[in-house]
Motif scaffolding. Sequence first.
Motif, short mmCIF file in Angstrom:
data_model
loop_
_atom_site.label_atom_id
_atom_site.label_comp_id
_atom_site.label_asym_id
_atom_site.label_seq_id
_atom_site.Cartn_x
_atom_site.Cartn_y
_atom_site.Cartn_z
N VAL A 69 0.85 -1.19 0.00
CA VAL A 69 0.00 0.00 0.00
C VAL A 69 0.89 1.24 0.00
O VAL A 69 1.75 1.39 0.87
CB VAL A 69 -0.94 0.00 1.22
N VAL A 70 0.68 2.10 -0.98
CA VAL A 70 1.49 3.32 -1.13
C VAL A 70 0.60 4.53 -0.85
O VAL A 70 -0.40 4.75 -1.55
CB VAL A 70 2.09 3.40 -2.55
N HIS A 71 0.95 5.30 0.14
CA HIS A 71 0.19 6.49 0.50
C HIS A 71 0.46 7.62 -0.50
O HIS A 71 1.42 7.58 -1.27
CB HIS A 71 0.53 6.92 1.92
N ASP A 72 -0.36 8.66 -0.42
CA ASP A 72 -0.30 9.73 -1.40
C ASP A 72 1.05 10.44 -1.40
O ASP A 72 1.49 10.97 -2.42
CB ASP A 72 -1.43 10.74 -1.15
N ASP A 73 1.72 10.48 -0.25
CA ASP A 73 3.00 11.18 -0.16
C ASP A 73 4.19 10.25 -0.29
O ASP A 73 5.33 10.64 0.00
CB ASP A 73 3.08 11.94 1.16
N GLN A 74 3.95 9.01 -0.70
CA GLN A 74 5.03 8.02 -0.81
C GLN A 74 5.30 7.68 -2.27
O GLN A 74 4.41 7.77 -3.12
CB GLN A 74 4.66 6.74 -0.06
N ALA A 75 6.54 7.28 -2.52
CA ALA A 75 6.92 6.82 -3.86
C ALA A 75 6.63 5.33 -3.97
O ALA A 75 6.75 4.59 -2.99
CB ALA A 75 8.39 7.09 -4.11
N PRO A 76 6.24 4.85 -5.14
CA PRO A 76 6.03 3.41 -5.32
C PRO A 76 7.32 2.64 -5.11
O PRO A 76 8.42 3.19 -5.25
CB PRO A 76 5.55 3.30 -6.78
N PRO A 77 7.23 1.37 -4.78
CA PRO A 77 8.44 0.57 -4.61
C PRO A 77 9.14 0.36 -5.95
O PRO A 77 8.53 0.56 -7.01
CB PRO A 77 7.92 -0.76 -4.05
N PRO A 78 10.41 -0.04 -5.94
CA PRO A 78 11.12 -0.32 -7.19
C PRO A 78 10.41 -1.40 -8.00
O PRO A 78 9.59 -2.16 -7.47
CB PRO A 78 12.49 -0.78 -6.73
N ALA A 79 10.74 -1.47 -9.27
CA ALA A 79 10.07 -2.42 -10.16
C ALA A 79 10.34 -3.87 -9.79
O ALA A 79 9.52 -4.74 -10.06
CB ALA A 79 10.49 -2.15 -11.60
N VAL A 80 11.50 -4.13 -9.21
CA VAL A 80 11.89 -5.51 -8.89
C VAL A 80 11.95 -5.70 -7.38
O VAL A 80 12.60 -4.91 -6.68
CB VAL A 80 13.25 -5.87 -9.51
N THR A 81 11.26 -6.73 -6.89
CA THR A 81 11.31 -7.07 -5.47
C THR A 81 11.98 -8.43 -5.31
O THR A 81 11.59 -9.41 -5.96
CB THR A 81 9.90 -7.12 -4.86
N VAL A 82 12.98 -8.47 -4.46
CA VAL A 82 13.70 -9.71 -4.16
C VAL A 82 13.40 -10.07 -2.71
O VAL A 82 13.68 -9.28 -1.80
CB VAL A 82 15.22 -9.55 -4.36
N ARG A 83 12.80 -11.23 -2.50
CA ARG A 83 12.49 -11.69 -1.15
C ARG A 83 13.43 -12.84 -0.78
O ARG A 83 13.50 -13.85 -1.48
CB ARG A 83 11.03 -12.16 -1.06
N VAL A 84 14.14 -12.67 0.33
CA VAL A 84 15.07 -13.69 0.82
C VAL A 84 14.40 -14.40 1.98
O VAL A 84 14.05 -13.78 2.99
CB VAL A 84 16.40 -13.05 1.28
N CYS A 85 14.20 -15.69 1.85
CA CYS A 85 13.56 -16.47 2.91
C CYS A 85 14.44 -16.46 4.17
O CYS A 85 15.64 -16.72 4.09
CB CYS A 85 13.33 -17.91 2.46
N ASP A 86 13.83 -16.13 5.31
CA ASP A 86 14.60 -16.11 6.55
C ASP A 86 14.11 -17.16 7.54
O ASP A 86 14.28 -17.02 8.75
CB ASP A 86 14.59 -14.72 7.18
#
Length: 572
Positions: A93-110
């Motif tokens: 969820v991106v609020h009105d005053d926030q920038a969208p996340p980068p195009a690529v998301t890397v999730r590392v299992c912890d």
Amino acid sequence: MTVHTLTPKRRFRGQPRGRELEADHLVELRQRLGDEREHPELARRDLLIEHLHVLQDAYGHLALPMLRALAAYMNLPMAAVYETATFYAHFDVVHDDQAPPPAVTVRVCDSLSCQLAGADALQQALTAGAAPEEVRVLRAPCMGRCEMAPVVEVGHRHVNYATQEAVEAVIDTGHFHPEAIDWQRLDDYRCEGGFELLAQCRTGAVTVEALMDELERANLRGLGGAGFPTFKKWYFVRQEAGPRYCAINADEGEPGTFKDRHYLEHAPHRFLEGALVSAWAVEAEALYIYLRDEYPGLHRVLHEAIAELEAAGLVTPGYVVMRRGAGAYICGEESAMIESLEGKPGKPRHRPPFVAQRGLFDRPTLVNNVETVYWIPLIHQRGADWFAGQGRHGRTGLRSFSVSGRVKRSGVHLAPAGITLAELIEEYCDGMQEGHTLAGYLPGGASGGILPASKADIPLDFDTLQAEGCFIGSAAVVVLSDQDDLRAVATNLLAFFADESCGQCTPCRVGTEKMLTLLEREAWDAEALQRLATVMMDASICGLGQAAPNPVLGLLKDFRAPLAAQQIIIKG
């Protein structure tokens, strides 16, 4: 005498509270989801999470203007849409005053298995090597691929046995779709007798009573963790007035568990036959399958397999409904899964009533695990005595052990119920890894507790571990060695529970965070930890808070000497 009157203030605003809806966003939303004015069924509340997935996949995030449009589209309060979107980890969820996340998301299992395989160092290396404006690197809970640790997900593509070079190579290619799965098609399954049981049930050649008797003699129990006899669950749901529903819980989020993924990848139609037989047994109006979002490739497999059934006339189109989880471990709890199926945050319900009485859409609902229904066609085909005849040390049946950690051969090992850990490692896992000596093990994933090597001869099955403060659960076995940091093990497990607590009840929400804080201290206060554990186990609403202290209590009970050897001071 002059009388002065006051003009009353207006009690009503000219416009509704909150931000105004931008018409362009509603038009765009209708282009993606369909026009709800022509098709009102598109605005049903239970479709909210499915709609959120469509938007997340399309834009890579959920901007507030689009959520406002979705609230108008579904005639829901913005608060309800926002609460649901922010509850699940896979929605950004991106609020009105926030920038969208980068195009690529890397999730590392912890998860613990990935931590043992070097996930912490891998996550740090990936973070250091990534351009923040292009790639974000996140920690993520168990991805259900523990036998191939460490695991990284780039977009929707998993990298198994991940290295920094392998992950960066995937990023460079830009191919972020799920990897292909080679699965058994309908024609091949029918050639080996598939769907004969379903046909016999529908024609009356096999009655519900006869099949329930067969499952009772086979001693088939719920294999998602609770171990409740399958035939009894059917019986209780059938006692309730219809309409009824059937829901299959394929949200195996317990760290160390991946057996359901294994069976769905190899034999989806056997699973579907067992699920359809279960739905038939309780005369369900519809069959829902709730599949975790960490298995994107399986979403495609099951959609194609269901389409095969519909094309062959084996199931009415629309009878089997696929639903996609969104990254919430708590939805493995059956009532939380029901809430999620209804398009709400997955918070466990107070019980009674149980879901067998009032479940999905407030109707009696049969909830079964993937592996449980997978066995039903085989038990009927080979006989109850075949299944019940398996077992060791006085136990009966077969168990699918998801084994990971310090063994040579991790994976799903189908073994006799009641096998001991020592036998499992020696006979099925080719022994311990070179240079590692068994120190302990988790018999049932993060919530199942922890046992020392000296107790590797206890039969692994339902009802055999309670005396040790443990349980087998979904049979997720994580093996630890003398080289593993026990404080790191404990904090990993409690950090998982603290992050995954739904926050509904104070004993779990506050208790998991407090217990994690106590474990991170130089000295462990055993008395404080045990008091806190008692409160959590006695007062938490669901199994998450009740089971979270299990590994800590196990360490305090059986690992005092190893903890002391690792310079962990225990007071009390």
